[in-house]
Enzyme design. Structure first.
Site, short mmCIF file in Angstrom:
data_model
loop_
_atom_site.label_atom_id
_atom_site.label_comp_id
_atom_site.label_asym_id
_atom_site.label_seq_id
_atom_site.Cartn_x
_atom_site.Cartn_y
_atom_site.Cartn_z
N GLY A 7 0.74 -1.25 -0.06
CA GLY A 7 0.03 -0.04 -0.15
C GLY A 7 0.91 1.26 0.05
O GLY A 7 1.52 1.62 0.89
N ARG B 25 -2.66 9.50 20.98
CA ARG B 25 -3.44 10.60 21.06
C ARG B 25 -4.00 10.86 22.26
O ARG B 25 -4.14 12.00 22.79
CB ARG B 25 -4.62 10.11 19.93
N ASP C 94 2.35 -1.92 -4.69
CA ASP C 94 0.98 -1.26 -4.75
C ASP C 94 0.21 -1.60 -5.99
O ASP C 94 1.04 -1.84 -6.94
CB ASP C 94 1.21 0.37 -4.73
N ASN D 120 -12.73 -3.22 1.83
CA ASN D 120 -11.37 -3.39 2.17
C ASN D 120 -11.46 -4.89 2.61
O ASN D 120 -9.98 -5.51 2.43
CB ASN D 120 -11.13 -2.45 3.28
N ARG E 15 -10.65 6.37 4.25
CA ARG E 15 -11.66 6.95 4.95
C ARG E 15 -11.85 8.36 4.50
O ARG E 15 -10.81 9.09 4.88
CB ARG E 15 -11.71 6.60 6.67
N ASN F 165 -0.57 7.54 1.67
CA ASN F 165 0.40 8.44 2.68
C ASN F 165 1.35 7.61 3.75
O ASN F 165 2.23 8.07 4.31
CB ASN F 165 -0.59 9.44 3.12
N HIS G 215 -10.63 -0.20 17.50
CA HIS G 215 -10.29 0.86 17.15
C HIS G 215 -11.38 1.82 16.60
O HIS G 215 -11.99 1.83 15.56
CB HIS G 215 -9.16 0.99 15.85
#
EC number: 1.1.1.37
Length: 321
Positions: free
Chosen positions: A13, A156, A38, A100, A87, A16, A180
């Protein structure tokens, strides 16, 4: 950190997260061979060329191969899977489920064919269901398949808590359980600031319950907040850094306790091989131990709801695959 043995890491993949992780791996020098795969053949090749140019500025050599041929991942020590639809704003993780799942199935079959001994980290959302499906389709041992989520959720929570209290994030340690998603569960009695639990900080008045609730909600919506701000795309620096944390613990047998999505069979009362976010020891054998915390009744109820959502997603995939 520089590796003292030949290490091969493959990334599937070239979005980013994959691109950022490829650069981080090159800078850290923890692998002697890097493979970037990819469906868009030119994208990983182009990104690796750019990364090679960047590393040349610092005099760092890199051996890397990019393209669309999965044969290149053969013999990988570790594989990170970020492939899948991203997403978008207003899209829940569940909206991505079946699309997915098809991507994960194809990746898993190639991993089974070319690198059945690899340690696999899945990043694709909806995370916990995708890790489960990777395990099902790849046939890899349960200890060699994990999902990257808990370490990101914990980071986070630590970040928002540190900012609220005006302390260094290095003084904050957080534990987040569950899937998650919107029911991820920070454990307040095991999350600390300067060694003092968040529960005790509430009791002594240093933090209010309302403040902590707001921090928890912002943590749960952290990914969505970034999606809204970016307008196009989602978080990638922190997810890539989270993957690095997991890779280093595995490749160098650090045995770090890392919150991640792992297969459970009895721990935390979860049966049936569901993959759920819990603290786990990651070492040279993959998932070497699951750390089981004592949960309050309220925490148990939230955790079970989170597990229920994962179970529902798994059921949908099972019925349609």
């Amino acid at each position: 950190m520089r590796s003292h043995r030949s290490v091969k890491v493959s990334l599937v993949g070239a979005g980013n997260i994959g691109g950022t992780l490829a650069y981080m791996l090159g800078v850290a020098g923890i692998c002697q061979e890097l493979v970037f795969v990819d469906v868009m053949d030119g994208v990983p090749r182009g990104k690796l060329l750019d990364i090679g140019h960047a590393l040349a500025i610092s005099g760092v050599d890199i051996t890397a191969v990019g393209g669309s041929d999965y044969a290149a991942i053969e013999g990988s020590d570790a594989i990170v899977v970020t492939a899948g639809l991203p997403r978008k704003e207003g899209m829940s993780r569940e909206d991505l489920l079946m699309a997915n799942a098809a991507v994960i199935k194809g990746v898993a079959e190639n991993i089974r064919k070319y690198s059945p001994d690899a340690f696999v980290i899945v990043v694709t959302n909806p995370l916990d269901a995708m890790v489960w499906y990777m395990h099902q389709c790849s046939g890899l041992p349960v200890n060699k398949v994990v999902g990257m989520a808990g370490v990101l959720d914990s980071a986070r929570f630590s970040f928002f808590l540190a900012k609220h209290m005006s302390v260094s994030v290095s003084s904050v340690s957080s534990v987040v359980l569950g899937g998650h998603g919107d029911l991820m569960l920070p454990l307040l009695k095991y999350s600390t600031v300067g060694g003092v639990s968040v529960s005790d900080l509430i009791s002594c008045g240093r933090l209010s319950s309302e403040d902590v609730h707001a921090i928890i909600e912002r943590t749960r919506k952290g990914g969505e907040e970034i999606v809204k701000l970016l307008k196009s795309g989602s978080a990638y620096y922190a997810p890539a850094a989270s993957c690095m944390n997991m890779l280093e613990s595995y490749l160098f047998d650090k045995r770090c306790v890392i919150p991640c999505s792992v297969g459970l069979d009895g721990k935390y009362g979860v049966n049936g091989g569901l993959f759920v976010g819990v603290p786990a020891v990651i070492g040279k054998n993959g998932v070497e131990e699951v750390i089981e915390y004592v949960l309050s009744q309220e925490e148990r109820e939230i955790f079970e709801k989170s597990v229920g959502l994962i179970s529902n997603s798994v059921k949908i995939i099972s019925e349609q695959k």
